[in-house]
Design a protein around this motif. Structure first.
Motif, PDB file in Angstrom:
ATOM      1  N   GLN A  55       0.451  -0.483   5.053  1.00 44.14           N
ATOM      2  CA  GLN A  55      -0.232  -0.377   3.961  1.00 44.14           C
ATOM      3  C   GLN A  55       0.118  -0.968   2.596  1.00 44.14           C
ATOM      4  O   GLN A  55       1.418  -1.064   2.680  1.00 44.14           O
ATOM      5  N   ARG A  56      -0.759  -1.304   1.791  1.00 38.27           N
ATOM      6  CA  ARG A  56      -0.286  -2.070   0.455  1.00 38.27           C
ATOM      7  C   ARG A  56      -1.446  -1.901  -0.151  1.00 38.27           C
ATOM      8  O   ARG A  56      -2.576  -2.310  -0.091  1.00 38.27           O
ATOM      9  N   GLU A  57      -1.284  -1.456  -1.586  1.00 35.17           N
ATOM     10  CA  GLU A  57      -2.271  -1.281  -2.556  1.00 35.17           C
ATOM     11  C   GLU A  57      -2.542  -2.648  -3.370  1.00 35.17           C
ATOM     12  O   GLU A  57      -1.467  -3.188  -3.730  1.00 35.17           O
ATOM     13  N   TRP A  95      -5.332  -4.085  -6.430  1.00 37.81           N
ATOM     14  CA  TRP A  95      -6.373  -3.836  -7.320  1.00 37.81           C
ATOM     15  C   TRP A  95      -6.850  -2.474  -7.053  1.00 37.81           C
ATOM     16  O   TRP A  95      -8.070  -2.165  -6.944  1.00 37.81           O
ATOM     17  N   SER A  96      -5.998  -1.519  -7.013  1.00 41.15           N
ATOM     18  CA  SER A  96      -6.216   0.004  -6.765  1.00 41.15           C
ATOM     19  C   SER A  96      -6.970   0.107  -5.401  1.00 41.15           C
ATOM     20  O   SER A  96      -7.337   1.493  -5.103  1.00 41.15           O
ATOM     21  N   LEU A  97      -6.944  -0.682  -4.633  1.00 39.88           N
ATOM     22  CA  LEU A  97      -7.638  -0.581  -3.199  1.00 39.88           C
ATOM     23  C   LEU A  97      -6.487  -0.176  -1.912  1.00 39.88           C
ATOM     24  O   LEU A  97      -5.572  -0.931  -2.017  1.00 39.88           O
ATOM     25  N   PRO A  98      -6.589   0.793  -1.323  1.00 40.62           N
ATOM     26  CA  PRO A  98      -5.592   0.978  -0.105  1.00 40.62           C
ATOM     27  C   PRO A  98      -5.928   0.123   0.979  1.00 40.62           C
ATOM     28  O   PRO A  98      -6.849   0.231   1.703  1.00 40.62           O
ATOM     29  N   ASN A 157     -10.349  -3.478   7.127  1.00 41.48           N
ATOM     30  CA  ASN A 157     -10.268  -3.134   5.561  1.00 41.48           C
ATOM     31  C   ASN A 157     -11.606  -3.177   5.029  1.00 41.48           C
ATOM     32  O   ASN A 157     -12.070  -1.992   4.304  1.00 41.48           O
TER      33      ASN A 157
END
Length: 285
Positions: free
Chosen positions: A82-84, A86-89, A160
């Protein structure tokens, strides 16, 4: 924590931190918490509150293996899956690039260039879907398209989108060849491969583990940028915009590419580090 002894969460965290620090991981404490928490399904607060809890031998071994991989250089985003952005997980794996903070500038500029109301935008070489999903997070009414030559990357992007509840039309293929000539597009965005295959940076850091096809391009890193610039003019509505991410020293060459293909108002924009990272141009009316 010797293998013959039991270990607590606190001692596992301490050992992980020591091993990562010994491997010159700059944020060893933070990454130790992330890795141990990932395996145990616990956040930092829970690990502190239950620091004296004993771990099973299998958990100890799994933590050591994960720490060993990170100490060897494997990106933490791939280890956590996982990587965030734009504040999206966002979920990521070895089939796609790891989204990077500087790419958020591409999202910011695209949001500035999208027309109000209904609009159609495509993200070329979408990878994890980070860019198009960030745009949808701000403009959910968009008709969103994404293309990639990699089936593995498209699977990550589609997953995603599903988890975030977003609708995207996915196309597999090389740049705009993946989609039909019509209908036209309001905005085209892309973070394509732009690293010279001989660039020594490819042998350092996270780049060693990321898919090479998503990183490198011929002609000193400019080949794919040139292809997209050539294809895009005929695929945009009049007044539509093309926005490209590129290397820190490629802005003059990319401006020349866009100008050569008839784009107007060609401008480059600097990322937080001060590098000209994004170049955009407007399709003539």
């Amino acid at each position: 924590m010797p293998k013959t002894e039991s270990a607590s969460i606190a001692s596992a965290l301490a050992e992980a931190r020591r091993r990562l620090a010994a491997a010159d991981i700059a944020s060893a404490g933070l990454e130790a918490r992330l890795l141990v928490g990932h395996l145990l399904g616990m956040d930092s607060a829970a690990m502190i509150a239950h620091g004296d809890r004993a771990l099973a031998p299998g958990q100890i071994q799994a933590i050591r293996e994960l720490v060993r991989e990170r100490a060897s250089g494997r990106p933490i985003a791939y280890l956590l899956g996982q990587r965030e952005f734009w504040s999206l997980p966002l979920r990521v794996d070895e089939g796609c690039l790891i989204p990077r903070p500087e790419t958020e500038l591409l999202v910011e500029r695209a949001l500035q260039r999208l027309p109000h109301g209904a609009a159609r935008v495509i993200d070329l070489g979408t990878g994890s879907g980070a860019i198009i999903l960030a745009l949808l997070a701000e403009r959910p009414q968009l008709e969103a398209w994404g293309s990639d030559a990699s089936a593995d990357a498209l699977a990550v992007a589609a997953g995603n989108a599903k988890r975030l509840g977003r609708s995207v039309h996915w196309f597999r293929g090389r740049w705009l060849e993946a989609v039909a000539p019509r209908p036209l597009l309001d905005v085209i965005v892309s973070n394509p491969p732009y690293i010279d295959p001989l660039d020594p940076h490819l042998e350092h850091g996270d780049l060693r583990f990321e898919p090479r096809a998503a990183l490198v391009a011929g002609d000193g890193g400019l080949a794919d940028l040139a292809t997209i610039a050539e294809q895009s003019r005929a695929r945009l509505y009049p007044q539509g915009w093309l926005l490209l991410e590129h290397g820190y020293d490629q802005a003059p060459a990319v401006r020349a590419l866009l100008t050569r293909h008839g784009f107007l108002e060609v401008t480059s924009h600097r990322d937080p580090a001060g590098h000209e990272r994004i170049t955009e141009g407007r399709c003539p009316g």
